[in-house]
Design an enzyme around this catalytic site. Structure first.
Site, PDB file in Angstrom:
ATOM      1  N   ARG A  37       0.563  -1.303  -0.001  1.00 21.68           N
ATOM      2  CA  ARG A  37       0.001   0.391  -0.310  1.00 21.68           C
ATOM      3  C   ARG A  37       0.857   0.936  -0.082  1.00 21.68           C
ATOM      4  O   ARG A  37       0.287   2.093  -0.271  1.00 21.68           O
ATOM      5  CB  ARG A  37      -1.225   0.014   1.550  1.00 21.68           C
ATOM      6  CG  ARG A  37      -1.700   0.958   1.561  1.00 21.68           C
ATOM      7  CD  ARG A  37      -3.106   0.777   2.037  1.00 21.68           C
ATOM      8  NE  ARG A  37      -4.516   2.243   2.174  1.00 21.68           N
ATOM      9  CZ  ARG A  37      -3.645   2.992   2.961  1.00 21.68           C
ATOM     10  NH1 ARG A  37      -2.906   2.935   4.292  1.00 21.68           N
ATOM     11  NH2 ARG A  37      -5.167   3.731   3.030  1.00 21.68           N
ATOM     12  N   ILE A  63      -7.437   8.107  -0.405  1.00 20.58           N
ATOM     13  CA  ILE A  63      -7.254   6.803  -0.983  1.00 20.58           C
ATOM     14  C   ILE A  63      -8.411   5.801   0.715  1.00 20.58           C
ATOM     15  O   ILE A  63      -8.064   6.762   1.968  1.00 20.58           O
ATOM     16  CB  ILE A  63      -5.968   5.970  -0.980  1.00 20.58           C
ATOM     17  CG1 ILE A  63      -5.587   4.810  -1.112  1.00 20.58           C
ATOM     18  CG2 ILE A  63      -4.896   6.236   0.992  1.00 20.58           C
ATOM     19  CD1 ILE A  63      -4.484   3.611  -0.710  1.00 20.58           C
ATOM     20  N   SER A  64      -9.295   5.278   0.328  1.00 25.90           N
ATOM     21  CA  SER A  64      -9.718   4.301   1.244  1.00 25.90           C
ATOM     22  C   SER A  64      -9.092   3.759   2.237  1.00 25.90           C
ATOM     23  O   SER A  64      -8.037   3.570   2.106  1.00 25.90           O
ATOM     24  CB  SER A  64     -10.782   4.086   1.001  1.00 25.90           C
ATOM     25  OG  SER A  64     -11.505   4.268  -0.065  1.00 25.90           O
ATOM     26  N   HIS A  65      -9.992   4.112   3.683  1.00 30.74           N
ATOM     27  CA  HIS A  65      -9.494   3.172   4.735  1.00 30.74           C
ATOM     28  C   HIS A  65      -9.057   1.439   4.700  1.00 30.74           C
ATOM     29  O   HIS A  65      -9.933   0.957   3.533  1.00 30.74           O
ATOM     30  CB  HIS A  65     -10.179   3.015   5.811  1.00 30.74           C
ATOM     31  CG  HIS A  65     -10.647   3.851   6.774  1.00 30.74           C
ATOM     32  ND1 HIS A  65     -10.855   4.939   6.345  1.00 30.74           N
ATOM     33  CD2 HIS A  65     -10.156   4.116   7.834  1.00 30.74           C
ATOM     34  CE1 HIS A  65     -11.241   6.084   7.079  1.00 30.74           C
ATOM     35  NE2 HIS A  65     -10.560   5.508   8.111  1.00 30.74           N
ATOM     36  N   PRO A  66      -8.033   0.906   4.449  1.00 30.40           N
ATOM     37  CA  PRO A  66      -7.804  -0.514   3.906  1.00 30.40           C
ATOM     38  C   PRO A  66      -9.230  -0.998   4.445  1.00 30.40           C
ATOM     39  O   PRO A  66      -9.368  -2.212   4.142  1.00 30.40           O
ATOM     40  CB  PRO A  66      -6.200  -0.863   5.337  1.00 30.40           C
ATOM     41  CG  PRO A  66      -5.576   0.765   5.109  1.00 30.40           C
ATOM     42  CD  PRO A  66      -6.598   1.293   5.330  1.00 30.40           C
TER      43      PRO A  66
END
Ligand code: SAH
Length: 214
Positions: A37, A63-66
């Site tokens: 990531r 970028i979205s939360h994992p």
């Protein structure tokens, strides 16, 4: 940028966190183990890349939360060879998780700098999705139908064109709502004219906006 034992170790911790939060599909956890990531983030954020946090990626986007990526992916029930349309390429991280699961991915982004940047990173990681610069509300009619559709920005309502591009029996994962919060929905196209809609909690996404950005 390089992948190192330190980053690999950080990924293992993140994977444990995802597991504790309810991500149980092993193939998804393996995909999180494979995809670095930190490649998708600015160097300044590399040390925090494996904490469950969103980050700025330019053009006012994040970028979205994992966990959000893993959760949407789990709802999407990805099978090897699935033809998947993603709206909101952003950093390309979600795209790479879908590729890593063996899907044929078609992803659309309305910001050109993000589209170009994602293209470079995905090439570097040897993933081969088809990335388009365009308006996700229109989808990719010439490449339809799709087995599955995943929308990674908050939509005010279900985009009709994208339902039309979904196969009968196919599913769409979409966060719906205007403002700060959206309700995660799984929409199954049960027939040419019918949809089944299920809800899966509240999330926070950047908005799905009309037309390509200037
Ligand atoms: N999947 C991405 C999430 C990025 S945030 C990731 O893993 O990084 C959502 C993205 O959706 C933003 O990059 C935003 O520009 C994009 N977006 C918003 N509206 C869109 C539209 N109509 N068409 C295509 N992309 C859109």
């Amino acid at each position: 940028m390089k992948d190192t034992f330190k980053y690999k170790g950080m990924r293992k911790k993140l994977i444990n966190e995802l597991r504790e939060k309810g991500i149980s599909q092993e193939s998804i956890l393996e995909a999180f183990d494979c995809v670095p990531r930190h490649y998708f983030l600015d160097n300044a954020f590399a040390e925090q890349a494996y904490s469950n946090m969103p980050f700025q990626i330019g053009s006012g986007q994040t970028i979205s939360h994992p966990y959000t990526v893993a959760f949407q992916t789990q709802l999407l029930d990805v099978r090897q060879g699935d033809k998947i349309l993603e709206i909101g390429t952003g950093s390309g991280f979600q795209t790479s998780i879908l590729c890593s699961l063996g899907a044929k991915v078609f992803s659309v982004e309305r910001h050109k700098p993000l589209h170009l940047k994602a293209k470079l990173i995905l090439q570097k990681l040897h993933f081969t999705p088809r990335l388009s610069f365009g308006d996700g509300y229109k989808g990719l009619p010439l490449l339809a139908p799709f087995d599955k559709v995943i929308i990674t920005c908050g939509a005010p309502k279900i985009p009709k064109d994208l339902i039309d591009q979904l196969k009968t029996g196919g599913i769409m994962i979409i966060p719906i709502g205007e403002g700060e919060k959206q309700q995660m929905k799984r929409i199954t196209k049960t027939s040419e004219t019918e949809l089944e809609i299920e809800e899966f909690g509240v999330f926070s996404f950047v908005p799905m906006l009309e037309k390509r950005a200037k």
